[in-house]
Scaffold this motif. Structure first.
Motif, short mmCIF file in Angstrom:
data_model
loop_
_atom_site.label_atom_id
_atom_site.label_comp_id
_atom_site.label_asym_id
_atom_site.label_seq_id
_atom_site.Cartn_x
_atom_site.Cartn_y
_atom_site.Cartn_z
N MET A 1 -6.81 1.43 -4.80
CA MET A 1 -6.80 1.72 -3.36
C MET A 1 -7.88 0.94 -2.61
SD MET A 1 -5.89 5.77 -3.07
CE MET A 1 -4.22 6.34 -3.40
N THR B 1 0.81 -1.21 0.00
CA THR B 1 0.00 0.00 0.00
C THR B 1 0.85 1.27 0.00
OG1 THR B 1 -0.12 -0.06 2.42
CG2 THR B 1 -1.91 -1.11 1.20
N SER C 1 -5.14 3.03 2.90
CA SER C 1 -5.13 2.58 1.52
C SER C 1 -3.80 2.85 0.83
CB SER C 1 -6.24 3.29 0.72
OG SER C 1 -7.51 2.91 1.21
N ALA C 2 -3.10 3.89 1.25
CA ALA C 2 -1.84 4.23 0.61
C ALA C 2 -0.63 4.03 1.52
CB ALA C 2 -1.86 5.70 0.15
#
Length: 261
Positions: free
Chosen positions: A232, A68, A242-243
């Motif tokens: 994502m 991620t 998500s990142a």
């Protein structure tokens, strides 16, 4: 009917500089490209993809977790090329980066030619400047996503420079695809996406209404950002991440200004 300009000697010189740059990188990296902490994540993710585990990276504790923190396009490129050639991603990165280095020198020169069409020597000067840049040489000699991102940035800039007023759906689609690929290579590509969206609205045509400009700009923005949003959601780790990173703004200081100059 389209017309085709015969290549000149200067065009051949630009191609020669590009090929020489790629060959020089291969000569200077006989044992493969260098690695950094980020490179370990990219190579590990590519190997995990080849093993059928999906895009995964290493946590600080040494455990496999969903990738991620980094976008997936670069490790996906390594995995795909490795699957085709039956070569380890780390060793194959040397050849991929050599190709990207030659392509970036060529694309940079082409963009200079588009932007400064009256200067005959400008493309060759641009190619030589890129080929001799120590920072770019170092970046291309490491297993990082910057070379691929640079290729996509140059392609987007080339498309934006040649964007005709009232670009059709096909031209907008190609531009959206390139912007999406840039964001899927490095998250900072969002800035490129925003630039392309504004340019499409500005160059929509002189007699085009504001509503039409907004509609075209939104179409490009949505087409570009959709793959990123889907990625994502797919890689969401269940903990609201998500990142794998937060958004920060680093204000420029005097040292940054000196480095820029």
């Amino acid at each position: 009917m389209p017309t085709f300009r015969r290549p000149s000697g200067w065009d051949a010189a630009v191609v020669a500089v590009s090929m020489a740059s790629a060959a020089a990188l291969l000569v200077c990296t006989p044992q493969g490209v260098g690695v950094s902490p980020d490179s370990v994540q990219y190579i590990a993710a590519a190997r995990r993809l080849l093993e059928g585990h999906g895009a995964e990276g290493l946590s600080p504790a040494g455990e496999w977790i969903p990738l991620t923190r980094f976008p997936p396009l670069y490790p996906l490129l390594l995995a795909l090329a490795s699957w085709v050639s039956r070569t380890d991603p780390l060793m194959l990165a040397r050849w991929i980066h050599a190709l990207l280095w030659g392509a970036n020198v060529f694309l940079g020169a082409r963009w200079v030619r588009t932007a400064v069409s009256d200067a005959v020597l400008a493309p060759l000067a641009g190619a030589l400047a890129l080929a001799c840049c120590p920072v770019l040489i170092r970046l291309h000699s490491l297993a990082l996503s910057e070379p691929l991102f640079m290729t996509l940035v140059l392609l987007v800039l080339h498309r934006l420079t040649r964007l005709a007023p009232g670009a059709n759906l096909k031209q907008q689609g190609v531009l959206s695809l390139l912007c999406a690929a840039a964001v899927m290579t490095r998250y900072v590509g969002v800035v490129l996406l925003m630039t392309a969206t504004v340019m499409v609205a500005v160059r929509a045509g002189e007699r085009v209404s504001t509503a039409t400009r907004v509609r075209k700009a939104l179409w490009v923005a949505l087409a570009s950002i959709t793959p990123v949003v889907l990625w994502m959601f797919w890689m969401h780790d269940g903990e609201g991440v998500s990142a794998g990173r937060s958004l920060h703004f680093h204000a420029p200081d005097w040292r940054s200004a000196q480095q820029f100059v």
